[in-house]
Design a protein around this motif. Sequence first.
Motif, PDB file in Angstrom:
ATOM      1  N   PHE A  21       0.828  -1.203   0.000  1.00  0.00           N
ATOM      2  CA  PHE A  21       0.000   0.000   0.000  1.00  0.00           C
ATOM      3  C   PHE A  21       0.865   1.255   0.000  1.00  0.00           C
ATOM      4  O   PHE A  21       0.583   2.223  -0.720  1.00  0.00           O
ATOM      5  N   VAL A  22       1.934   1.228   0.778  1.00  0.00           N
ATOM      6  CA  VAL A  22       2.847   2.373   0.826  1.00  0.00           C
ATOM      7  C   VAL A  22       3.482   2.596  -0.550  1.00  0.00           C
ATOM      8  O   VAL A  22       3.595   3.741  -1.028  1.00  0.00           O
ATOM      9  N   LYS A  23       3.862   1.512  -1.208  1.00  0.00           N
ATOM     10  CA  LYS A  23       4.453   1.637  -2.545  1.00  0.00           C
ATOM     11  C   LYS A  23       3.441   2.239  -3.527  1.00  0.00           C
ATOM     12  O   LYS A  23       3.779   3.119  -4.334  1.00  0.00           O
ATOM     13  N   SER A  24       2.195   1.784  -3.441  1.00  0.00           N
ATOM     14  CA  SER A  24       1.147   2.312  -4.306  1.00  0.00           C
ATOM     15  C   SER A  24       0.906   3.796  -4.040  1.00  0.00           C
ATOM     16  O   SER A  24       0.799   4.604  -4.981  1.00  0.00           O
ATOM     17  N   LEU A  25       0.832   4.169  -2.763  1.00  0.00           N
ATOM     18  CA  LEU A  25       0.629   5.579  -2.400  1.00  0.00           C
ATOM     19  C   LEU A  25       1.737   6.450  -2.963  1.00  0.00           C
ATOM     20  O   LEU A  25       1.488   7.502  -3.571  1.00  0.00           O
ATOM     21  N   ASN A  26       2.975   6.031  -2.766  1.00  0.00           N
ATOM     22  CA  ASN A  26       4.118   6.842  -3.192  1.00  0.00           C
ATOM     23  C   ASN A  26       4.290   6.870  -4.715  1.00  0.00           C
ATOM     24  O   ASN A  26       4.736   7.878  -5.273  1.00  0.00           O
ATOM     25  N   TYR A  27       3.918   5.796  -5.378  1.00  0.00           N
ATOM     26  CA  TYR A  27       4.077   5.723  -6.828  1.00  0.00           C
ATOM     27  C   TYR A  27       3.021   6.554  -7.546  1.00  0.00           C
ATOM     28  O   TYR A  27       3.306   7.207  -8.565  1.00  0.00           O
ATOM     29  N   ASN A  28       1.797   6.540  -6.998  1.00  0.00           N
ATOM     30  CA  ASN A  28       0.661   7.100  -7.736  1.00  0.00           C
ATOM     31  C   ASN A  28       0.199   8.485  -7.300  1.00  0.00           C
ATOM     32  O   ASN A  28      -0.495   9.152  -8.047  1.00  0.00           O
ATOM     33  N   THR A  29       0.579   8.934  -6.108  1.00  0.00           N
ATOM     34  CA  THR A  29      -0.032  10.163  -5.586  1.00  0.00           C
ATOM     35  C   THR A  29       0.811  11.427  -5.754  1.00  0.00           C
ATOM     36  O   THR A  29       0.311  12.428  -6.283  1.00  0.00           O
ATOM     37  N   PRO A  30       2.074  11.464  -5.320  1.00  0.00           N
ATOM     38  CA  PRO A  30       2.777  12.765  -5.302  1.00  0.00           C
ATOM     39  C   PRO A  30       3.552  13.132  -6.559  1.00  0.00           C
ATOM     40  O   PRO A  30       4.193  14.163  -6.595  1.00  0.00           O
ATOM     41  N   GLY A  31       3.483  12.353  -7.617  1.00  0.00           N
ATOM     42  CA  GLY A  31       4.382  12.568  -8.750  1.00  0.00           C
ATOM     43  C   GLY A  31       3.945  13.603  -9.767  1.00  0.00           C
ATOM     44  O   GLY A  31       4.713  13.962 -10.649  1.00  0.00           O
ATOM     45  N   GLY A  32       2.723  14.098  -9.669  1.00  0.00           N
ATOM     46  CA  GLY A  32       2.240  15.048 -10.672  1.00  0.00           C
ATOM     47  C   GLY A  32       2.579  16.490 -10.341  1.00  0.00           C
ATOM     48  O   GLY A  32       3.435  16.780  -9.497  1.00  0.00           O
ATOM     49  N   LYS A  33       1.875  17.396 -10.984  1.00  0.00           N
ATOM     50  CA  LYS A  33       2.126  18.831 -10.756  1.00  0.00           C
ATOM     51  C   LYS A  33       1.562  19.298  -9.415  1.00  0.00           C
ATOM     52  O   LYS A  33       1.939  20.358  -8.908  1.00  0.00           O
ATOM     53  N   LEU A  34       0.602  18.550  -8.864  1.00  0.00           N
ATOM     54  CA  LEU A  34      -0.012  18.835  -7.551  1.00  0.00           C
ATOM     55  C   LEU A  34      -0.829  20.126  -7.554  1.00  0.00           C
ATOM     56  O   LEU A  34      -1.116  20.678  -6.491  1.00  0.00           O
ATOM     57  N   ASN A  35      -1.225  20.586  -8.738  1.00  0.00           N
ATOM     58  CA  ASN A  35      -1.974  21.842  -8.814  1.00  0.00           C
ATOM     59  C   ASN A  35      -3.290  21.792  -8.050  1.00  0.00           C
ATOM     60  O   ASN A  35      -3.688  22.780  -7.420  1.00  0.00           O
ATOM     61  N   ARG A  36      -3.968  20.650  -8.112  1.00  0.00           N
ATOM     62  CA  ARG A  36      -5.264  20.559  -7.444  1.00  0.00           C
ATOM     63  C   ARG A  36      -5.103  20.702  -5.934  1.00  0.00           C
ATOM     64  O   ARG A  36      -5.826  21.448  -5.280  1.00  0.00           O
ATOM     65  N   GLY A  37      -4.148  19.959  -5.376  1.00  0.00           N
ATOM     66  CA  GLY A  37      -3.934  20.012  -3.932  1.00  0.00           C
ATOM     67  C   GLY A  37      -3.443  21.360  -3.460  1.00  0.00           C
ATOM     68  O   GLY A  37      -3.947  21.912  -2.466  1.00  0.00           O
ATOM     69  N   LEU A  38      -2.488  21.919  -4.173  1.00  0.00           N
ATOM     70  CA  LEU A  38      -1.946  23.223  -3.790  1.00  0.00           C
ATOM     71  C   LEU A  38      -2.990  24.327  -3.926  1.00  0.00           C
ATOM     72  O   LEU A  38      -2.941  25.326  -3.211  1.00  0.00           O
ATOM     73  N   SER A  39      -3.950  24.131  -4.830  1.00  0.00           N
ATOM     74  CA  SER A  39      -4.990  25.148  -5.020  1.00  0.00           C
ATOM     75  C   SER A  39      -5.894  25.282  -3.800  1.00  0.00           C
ATOM     76  O   SER A  39      -6.460  26.354  -3.569  1.00  0.00           O
ATOM     77  N   VAL A  40      -6.058  24.213  -3.037  1.00  0.00           N
ATOM     78  CA  VAL A  40      -6.844  24.309  -1.799  1.00  0.00           C
ATOM     79  C   VAL A  40      -6.170  25.297  -0.848  1.00  0.00           C
ATOM     80  O   VAL A  40      -6.813  26.180  -0.263  1.00  0.00           O
ATOM     81  N   ILE A  41      -4.854  25.172  -0.718  1.00  0.00           N
ATOM     82  CA  ILE A  41      -4.094  26.046   0.175  1.00  0.00           C
ATOM     83  C   ILE A  41      -4.090  27.479  -0.345  1.00  0.00           C
ATOM     84  O   ILE A  41      -4.328  28.435   0.412  1.00  0.00           O
ATOM     85  N   ASP A  42      -3.852  27.648  -1.650  1.00  0.00           N
ATOM     86  CA  ASP A  42      -3.867  28.992  -2.257  1.00  0.00           C
ATOM     87  C   ASP A  42      -5.205  29.686  -2.001  1.00  0.00           C
ATOM     88  O   ASP A  42      -5.252  30.856  -1.600  1.00  0.00           O
ATOM     89  N   THR A  43      -6.280  28.949  -2.259  1.00  0.00           N
ATOM     90  CA  THR A  43      -7.620  29.525  -2.113  1.00  0.00           C
ATOM     91  C   THR A  43      -7.898  29.894  -0.656  1.00  0.00           C
ATOM     92  O   THR A  43      -8.426  30.971  -0.358  1.00  0.00           O
ATOM     93  N   TYR A  44      -7.519  29.015   0.253  1.00  0.00           N
ATOM     94  CA  TYR A  44      -7.729  29.269   1.677  1.00  0.00           C
ATOM     95  C   TYR A  44      -7.002  30.544   2.110  1.00  0.00           C
ATOM     96  O   TYR A  44      -7.569  31.393   2.802  1.00  0.00           O
ATOM     97  N   CYS A  45      -5.755  30.675   1.694  1.00  0.00           N
ATOM     98  CA  CYS A  45      -4.964  31.862   2.070  1.00  0.00           C
ATOM     99  C   CYS A  45      -5.588  33.149   1.526  1.00  0.00           C
ATOM    100  O   CYS A  45      -5.617  34.178   2.207  1.00  0.00           O
ATOM    101  N   ILE A  46      -6.103  33.103   0.292  1.00  0.00           N
ATOM    102  CA  ILE A  46      -6.731  34.285  -0.302  1.00  0.00           C
ATOM    103  C   ILE A  46      -8.017  34.634   0.449  1.00  0.00           C
ATOM    104  O   ILE A  46      -8.260  35.798   0.791  1.00  0.00           O
ATOM    105  N   LEU A  47      -8.833  33.619   0.721  1.00  0.00           N
ATOM    106  CA  LEU A  47     -10.108  33.873   1.408  1.00  0.00           C
ATOM    107  C   LEU A  47      -9.890  34.376   2.834  1.00  0.00           C
ATOM    108  O   LEU A  47     -10.652  35.206   3.335  1.00  0.00           O
ATOM    109  N   LYS A  48      -8.831  33.884   3.481  1.00  0.00           N
ATOM    110  CA  LYS A  48      -8.526  34.312   4.851  1.00  0.00           C
ATOM    111  C   LYS A  48      -7.682  35.577   4.883  1.00  0.00           C
ATOM    112  O   LYS A  48      -7.431  36.141   5.962  1.00  0.00           O
ATOM    113  N   ASN A  49      -7.198  35.990   3.698  1.00  0.00           N
ATOM    114  CA  ASN A  49      -6.307  37.150   3.596  1.00  0.00           C
ATOM    115  C   ASN A  49      -5.088  36.981   4.512  1.00  0.00           C
ATOM    116  O   ASN A  49      -4.673  37.905   5.217  1.00  0.00           O
ATOM    117  N   THR A  50      -4.535  35.763   4.486  1.00  0.00           N
ATOM    118  CA  THR A  50      -3.395  35.414   5.332  1.00  0.00           C
ATOM    119  C   THR A  50      -2.304  34.770   4.484  1.00  0.00           C
ATOM    120  O   THR A  50      -2.579  33.787   3.781  1.00  0.00           O
TER     121      THR A  50
END
Length: 352
Positions: free
Chosen positions: A40-69
């Motif tokens: 399971f660990v091999k599957s998680l590491n192989y399939n999850t973090p290797g892309g551009k991560l734009n979707r995940g990082l966008s949650v943080i970007d949006t939160y910071c903008i909405l909170k003005n922080t």
Amino acid sequence: MTLDKAGIRSKFIGEFDELVKELVEILTDYKMPQEAIDWFVKSLNYNTPGGKLNRGLSVIDTYCILKNTPLEELSGPEYKKVALLGWCIELLQAYFLVADDMMDQSKTRRDQPCWYLVPGVDNIAINDSFMLEGAIYILLKKYFRQDSYYVDLLDLFHEVTFQTELGQLLDLITSDEQNVDLDKYTLEKHSFIVRFKTAYYSFYLPVALAMFVCGVTDEKDLKQAQDILIPLGEYFQVQDDFLDCFGTPEQIGKIGTDIKDNKCSWVVNQALLKVNPEQRKVLDENYGQKSDECEAVCKKLFKDLGIEQTYLDYEESVVGDIKKQIEALDESRGLKKQVLYEFLGKVYKRSK
């Protein structure tokens, strides 16, 4: 200290490493044998973090903008929660891609062999995709069960997952590789496929998650976001279709397969609007064939039909419309124009 792009990504990936440890602890509590945990660990590491991560990082970007922080001023626990939601989207993406690559019999993903083609994996990848999705709900329960918006998060993930699967269904039954029939294709059908298969989870989901955490939960606010983000997501997928045909593997991180896979892509739909009877015959004979030669014939035909210029004209038109929509946004309701301009900036004129 202000983080640069590499620092922001590194900080985010650090949370993934912690997430994997927590999932291992959960499996250990279940008394799962070590060989299964390692898998399971091999599957998680192989399939999850290797892309551009734009979707995940966008949650943080949006939160910071909405909170003005600024990101650097978020508390540790505050950052961890929004980053975790980002990783839940990346897990959802991993789940979709592992399954999608098997359905399409794709060969590469993110500059490496698709997971099912890794030696020893094969059809176990089907169960691995289910586990990637299941991890989302284990993590949401652990971190958000006490929050007032917990059920909203669950509903949103379930609904967007189903919407994506509806888009995938229409894509699969329209793009039947065994029975190529270009008469099935229309731009309207393409629009439905891409909105449901891509736009909801890639564009609306990150913003809606951040809005829930910030307490911006009114249906009118969510509708404002959706009305702009879904067309923006459609534009993103049209770009993807264009790059699959006209981009290089070095650019897009994979070998484009839309022509060989008989995909109902924006490119072939535009071609169908332009072909004369002789060109249509060429397209019918070559599109959807598992042949490099047939693929080359199609690509030449697309060039001859001027699809590249058609795309550039489309891009300027759709971006102009989206900008008008953003400018008309009612910011008093809680959503901010900057959130939407950030998304548009990531998509406009991208080359990969």
